[in-house]
Each structure stands twice: as C-alpha cells, then as structure tokens.
Design a protein around this motif. Sequence first.
Motif, PDB file in Angstrom:
ATOM      1  N   GLY A 237      42.141  48.097  28.019  1.00  0.00           N
ATOM      2  CA  GLY A 237      42.974  48.541  29.141  1.00  0.00           C
ATOM      3  C   GLY A 237      42.441  47.988  30.450  1.00  0.00           C
ATOM      4  N   ARG A 238      41.134  48.123  30.648  1.00  0.00           N
ATOM      5  CA  ARG A 238      40.523  47.601  31.886  1.00  0.00           C
ATOM      6  C   ARG A 238      40.650  46.086  31.953  1.00  0.00           C
ATOM      7  NH1 ARG A 238      35.518  50.948  33.767  1.00  0.00           N
ATOM      8  NH2 ARG A 238      36.081  52.993  33.002  1.00  0.00           N
ATOM      9  N   PHE A 239      40.417  45.439  30.816  1.00  0.00           N
ATOM     10  CA  PHE A 239      40.498  43.974  30.750  1.00  0.00           C
ATOM     11  C   PHE A 239      41.904  43.505  31.153  1.00  0.00           C
ATOM     12  CE2 PHE A 239      41.567  40.130  28.377  1.00  0.00           C
ATOM     13  CZ  PHE A 239      40.501  39.296  28.676  1.00  0.00           C
ATOM     14  N   ASN A 240      42.909  44.169  30.621  1.00  0.00           N
ATOM     15  CA  ASN A 240      44.291  43.767  30.914  1.00  0.00           C
ATOM     16  C   ASN A 240      44.623  43.951  32.397  1.00  0.00           C
ATOM     17  OD1 ASN A 240      45.040  42.820  28.409  1.00  0.00           O
ATOM     18  ND2 ASN A 240      45.529  44.872  27.645  1.00  0.00           N
ATOM     19  N   GLU A 241      44.079  45.021  33.008  1.00  0.00           N
ATOM     20  CA  GLU A 241      44.304  45.231  34.444  1.00  0.00           C
ATOM     21  C   GLU A 241      43.684  44.090  35.251  1.00  0.00           C
ATOM     22  OE1 GLU A 241      42.951  49.066  35.810  1.00  0.00           O
ATOM     23  OE2 GLU A 241      44.054  50.073  34.195  1.00  0.00           O
ATOM     24  N   ASP A 242      42.442  43.712  34.879  1.00  0.00           N
ATOM     25  CA  ASP A 242      41.764  42.633  35.606  1.00  0.00           C
ATOM     26  C   ASP A 242      42.467  41.295  35.393  1.00  0.00           C
ATOM     27  OD1 ASP A 242      40.010  44.461  36.606  1.00  0.00           O
ATOM     28  OD2 ASP A 242      38.441  44.070  35.125  1.00  0.00           O
ATOM     29  N   LEU A 243      42.988  41.111  34.179  1.00  0.00           N
ATOM     30  CA  LEU A 243      43.706  39.868  33.889  1.00  0.00           C
ATOM     31  C   LEU A 243      44.985  39.791  34.729  1.00  0.00           C
ATOM     32  CD1 LEU A 243      43.457  37.375  32.058  1.00  0.00           C
ATOM     33  CD2 LEU A 243      44.824  38.578  30.348  1.00  0.00           C
ATOM     34  N   ALA A 244      45.614  40.951  34.935  1.00  0.00           N
ATOM     35  CA  ALA A 244      46.837  40.985  35.754  1.00  0.00           C
ATOM     36  C   ALA A 244      46.494  40.585  37.197  1.00  0.00           C
ATOM     37  CB  ALA A 244      47.447  42.388  35.710  1.00  0.00           C
ATOM     38  N   THR A 245      45.317  41.022  37.681  1.00  0.00           N
ATOM     39  CA  THR A 245      44.883  40.651  39.038  1.00  0.00           C
ATOM     40  C   THR A 245      44.714  39.127  39.142  1.00  0.00           C
ATOM     41  OG1 THR A 245      43.732  42.752  39.229  1.00  0.00           O
ATOM     42  CG2 THR A 245      43.078  41.033  40.786  1.00  0.00           C
ATOM     43  N   LEU A 246      44.080  38.540  38.126  1.00  0.00           N
ATOM     44  CA  LEU A 246      43.879  37.083  38.145  1.00  0.00           C
ATOM     45  C   LEU A 246      45.224  36.345  38.035  1.00  0.00           C
ATOM     46  CD1 LEU A 246      40.718  36.529  35.905  1.00  0.00           C
ATOM     47  CD2 LEU A 246      40.894  36.436  38.392  1.00  0.00           C
ATOM     48  N   THR A 247      46.101  36.875  37.213  1.00  0.00           N
ATOM     49  CA  THR A 247      47.431  36.260  37.051  1.00  0.00           C
ATOM     50  C   THR A 247      48.140  36.222  38.401  1.00  0.00           C
ATOM     51  OG1 THR A 247      47.512  37.239  34.849  1.00  0.00           O
ATOM     52  CG2 THR A 247      49.588  36.390  35.718  1.00  0.00           C
ATOM     53  N   ARG A 248      48.066  37.371  39.121  1.00  0.00           N
ATOM     54  CA  ARG A 248      48.707  37.465  40.452  1.00  0.00           C
ATOM     55  C   ARG A 248      48.070  36.477  41.423  1.00  0.00           C
ATOM     56  NH1 ARG A 248      48.883  42.761  40.084  1.00  0.00           N
ATOM     57  NH2 ARG A 248      46.913  43.021  41.182  1.00  0.00           N
ATOM     58  N   ALA A 249      46.727  36.377  41.357  1.00  0.00           N
ATOM     59  CA  ALA A 249      46.021  35.475  42.286  1.00  0.00           C
ATOM     60  C   ALA A 249      46.460  34.022  42.065  1.00  0.00           C
ATOM     61  CB  ALA A 249      44.511  35.621  42.094  1.00  0.00           C
ATOM     62  N   ILE A 250      46.602  33.638  40.812  1.00  0.00           N
ATOM     63  CA  ILE A 250      47.032  32.255  40.522  1.00  0.00           C
ATOM     64  C   ILE A 250      48.463  32.047  41.015  1.00  0.00           C
ATOM     65  CG2 ILE A 250      47.579  30.624  38.658  1.00  0.00           C
ATOM     66  CD1 ILE A 250      45.224  31.935  37.074  1.00  0.00           C
ATOM     67  N   ARG A 251      49.325  33.029  40.714  1.00  0.00           N
ATOM     68  CA  ARG A 251      50.737  32.896  41.124  1.00  0.00           C
ATOM     69  C   ARG A 251      50.848  32.813  42.641  1.00  0.00           C
ATOM     70  NH1 ARG A 251      52.929  37.372  39.133  1.00  0.00           N
ATOM     71  NH2 ARG A 251      53.367  36.492  37.096  1.00  0.00           N
ATOM     72  N   ASN A 252      50.029  33.607  43.374  1.00  0.00           N
ATOM     73  CA  ASN A 252      50.122  33.674  44.833  1.00  0.00           C
ATOM     74  C   ASN A 252      49.267  32.629  45.544  1.00  0.00           C
ATOM     75  OD1 ASN A 252      51.739  35.844  44.402  1.00  0.00           O
ATOM     76  ND2 ASN A 252      50.151  37.380  44.788  1.00  0.00           N
ATOM     77  N   GLY A 253      48.581  31.789  44.780  1.00  0.00           N
ATOM     78  CA  GLY A 253      47.698  30.795  45.412  1.00  0.00           C
ATOM     79  C   GLY A 253      46.539  31.447  46.141  1.00  0.00           C
ATOM     80  N   ASP A 254      46.075  32.605  45.640  1.00  0.00           N
ATOM     81  CA  ASP A 254      45.001  33.374  46.288  1.00  0.00           C
ATOM     82  C   ASP A 254      43.641  32.856  45.796  1.00  0.00           C
ATOM     83  OD1 ASP A 254      43.171  35.226  47.123  1.00  0.00           O
ATOM     84  OD2 ASP A 254      44.127  36.956  46.164  1.00  0.00           O
ATOM     85  N   GLY A 255      43.188  31.766  46.404  1.00  0.00           N
ATOM     86  CA  GLY A 255      41.934  31.128  45.983  1.00  0.00           C
ATOM     87  C   GLY A 255      40.721  32.008  46.201  1.00  0.00           C
TER      88      GLY A 255
END
Length: 313
Positions: A253-271
């Motif tokens: 559960g925690r892993f999936n939440e963190d993965l969602a954060t990284l997914t968002r960062a890539i989509r938003n260009g949040d280097g």
Amino acid sequence: MTDPLFGKLALVGIGHIGASIALAARRGGVVGEIAISTRSPATLARAEELGLGDVYFADAADAVRGADLVIVCVPVGASGDVAKAIGPHLKAGAIVSDVGSVKVSVVKAMAPHLPSAVHFIPGHPLAGTEHSGPDAGLVDLFQNRWCVLTPAETADPAAVEKLMAFWRALGANVEAMSAEHHDLVLAITSHLPHLIAYNIVGTASDLESGIRSEVLKFSASGFRDFTRIAASDPTMWRDVFLNNKEAVLEMLGRFNEDLATLTRAIRNGDGDTLFDLFTRTRAIRRSIVAIGQDTSAPDFGRRDHTKPDQAKT
Ligand SMILES: NC(=O)c1ccc[n+]([C@@H]2O[C@H](COP(=O)([O-])OP(=O)(O)OC[C@H]3O[C@@H](n4cnc5c(N)ncnc54)[C@H](O)[C@@H]3O)[C@@H](O)[C@H]2O)c1
Ligand SMILES: O=C(O)C(=O)C[C@]1(C(=O)O)C=C[C@@H](O)C=C1
C-alpha cells in the motif's frame, strides 16, 4: 579441539539453506553428528552423495530421535506438517528451530504440535540466493550475515543463548526480536523486493514479441539484476506471500502511494521531486555498503551454477 555445542543436529529439509547449515556446522565442528531427512527420496540420495550428513532417514521422525538441536528447513507452508510428524519423537530438552522467511504463521503452524518439554525458538538467517536444492549449499553462506531469532517471551534464556552461539559459530551475527516485528521488517526488505522483481520480469515477458526480444537482448544491466531475484524458488516464495499477507499488503500500500507520487512527478515534469528522492536513495545505498551489508558483493551471489536446480526437491 573444543567440544561440539550440540551432540546431534537433525535437519528436516535439505535444500539450499539446510545444506548450507550442514556444511558450515560440519566445518566448524559445531555439532557431533548430523542426521538428515527430507521429503523427496531423490533429494535425500543427493544429500548422501554430497556427504552433507552422517545418517539419512526417509522419515523425519527417525532423524529427530535423540537430537539435541532440530532445525526445520522446509518451505514455510510445510512447517506445520513437519512439526506434526516430528512432535511425538522429540527428545525432552531439545531445541527446535526453523529457518523460515516468515515467522508469525510458522509459530502458529508449528507450536501446537511441539511438546512442552522442548524449547521452540524460531529463527531466520537473512542470507540466501536464487538457487535451491542440496547442490546449492554454500559453506560460507552465513558469514557476516544476520540471523534473527524470534523466541517467545517465556522462552528459556539459556536455550536462546545456546542457539545464538550455534549461529555465531556458523559465522552469523544474531539478533532477537518478536515474530510480528520480524514479519513487518522483512516485508519491506525482502518480500516486496521479490514481488517487484517477479512483477517486472513478468511484465517484460508479456510485452509484444518485437519488444520482448529486445528486452532479452539488452538485459545486461538493471533488468538482469531483477531476473536473478525473479529466478528464486516458486514454492518458497508462493508460501512467503501466502503466509505474510497482512504485512506485505501494508508495505505494498505504501509502495503504491509512493509510486503514484513518482508517476505524477514524471507526468508534471517535476524534476526536483525525482532528484531529491534519487539523492536520498543513493545515500542509503552508500551507507549500507559502508557498514558491510552489500548483499550483491559476495561471490556466492554470482556463482555460475552448472547444475540445474531440482524441479521438486
Ligand atoms: N533461499 C533463500 O534465500 C532463503 C533464505 C533464508 C531462509 N529461507 C527459508 O528456508 C526454507 C528453505 O528454503 P530453501 O531455499 O532451502 O528451499 P529448497 O527448495 O532449496 O529446499 C527445501 C527443502 O525442503 C524439503 N521439503 C519440502 N517440503 C517438505 C515437506 N513437506 N517435508 C519435508 N521436507 C520438505 C525439500 O525436499 C527440500 O529439501 C524456507 O522456509 C525459506 O523461506 C530461504
Ligand atoms: O539474495 C537473495 O537471493 C535473497 O533473496 C536472499 C534473501 C533476501 O531477500 O535477502 C531471501 C529470502 C530470505 O528469507 C533471506 C534472504
């Protein structure tokens, strides 16, 4: 020459871990005699060919008779049946332990079958490879690695100390903790990494055939490391996930939440988010290597086993 710590050691299950214990205990003169039993006649015969023990038995009850230390080295899903089979034949005062990668479910499965006259002290050496079967035994497997014991609060301190001395004699560093804590810690440090490896290799192999052949061709680096882990024993790991369900689901559960954060960062260009995390994880890797816990370093992890693992050991 000093006296052995235990007169007779019985190993029930003689795969990767059982064979490694046999080799290390014999080399260190830690036990007087080694009795071996395992489910498959072919594996028992192979253990005898390899000279892993002194006496060999098809029936686990015969192996544990008169033993001072019994270590159950089978997939965690089989530990209850083994305890049931050996329970009535154990010597009063014997120490009974195991090496299972999960502890709460193993205690639940084994304890009801063990007589009160024995000391049940569950254990888990945090060392292993993707190989299985008696040919995968490695005399140095436990050198400078952790072995966790999970004794009940009511356990006899002298028996716990004696089992700790056994693992130290095999080269391990030993720590005691509760079974619940063990299962939570191992869910993130061992079980989740295996699930991720199984998943990424599965995803790659499900790709359309054109890309799949390129994946195999160019798998010289990161992906190759995942394939080593994903080659680990299917029975062992099926049992781990079925028997550490709650802790693994919590960490997933925690892993999936963190993965969602990284997914968002890539989509938003949040280097910045990506850079900050990668900087933090690089520091963690460097500190692990600095304290000598680099699990990829020992030769045994990279050994080129020429013999195939036995399909059903
Ligand atoms: N492989 C690792 O990296 C590793 C590391 C630490 C702990 N462990 C734990 O050690 C245990 C053994 O793992 P392994 O890697 O040695 O597996 P393995 O497959 O190499 O050996 C398993 C052995 O258990 C025997 N066996 C299976 N079912 C049995 C049964 N019902 N009765 C009697 N014997 C039976 C097999 O014949 C074989 O000898 C598992 O509980 C695993 O979780 C594994
Ligand atoms: O290095 C590996 O191949 C391992 O999988 C070893 C490893 C681990 O996850 O660290 C695997 C399971 C065990 O319970 C303990 C050790």
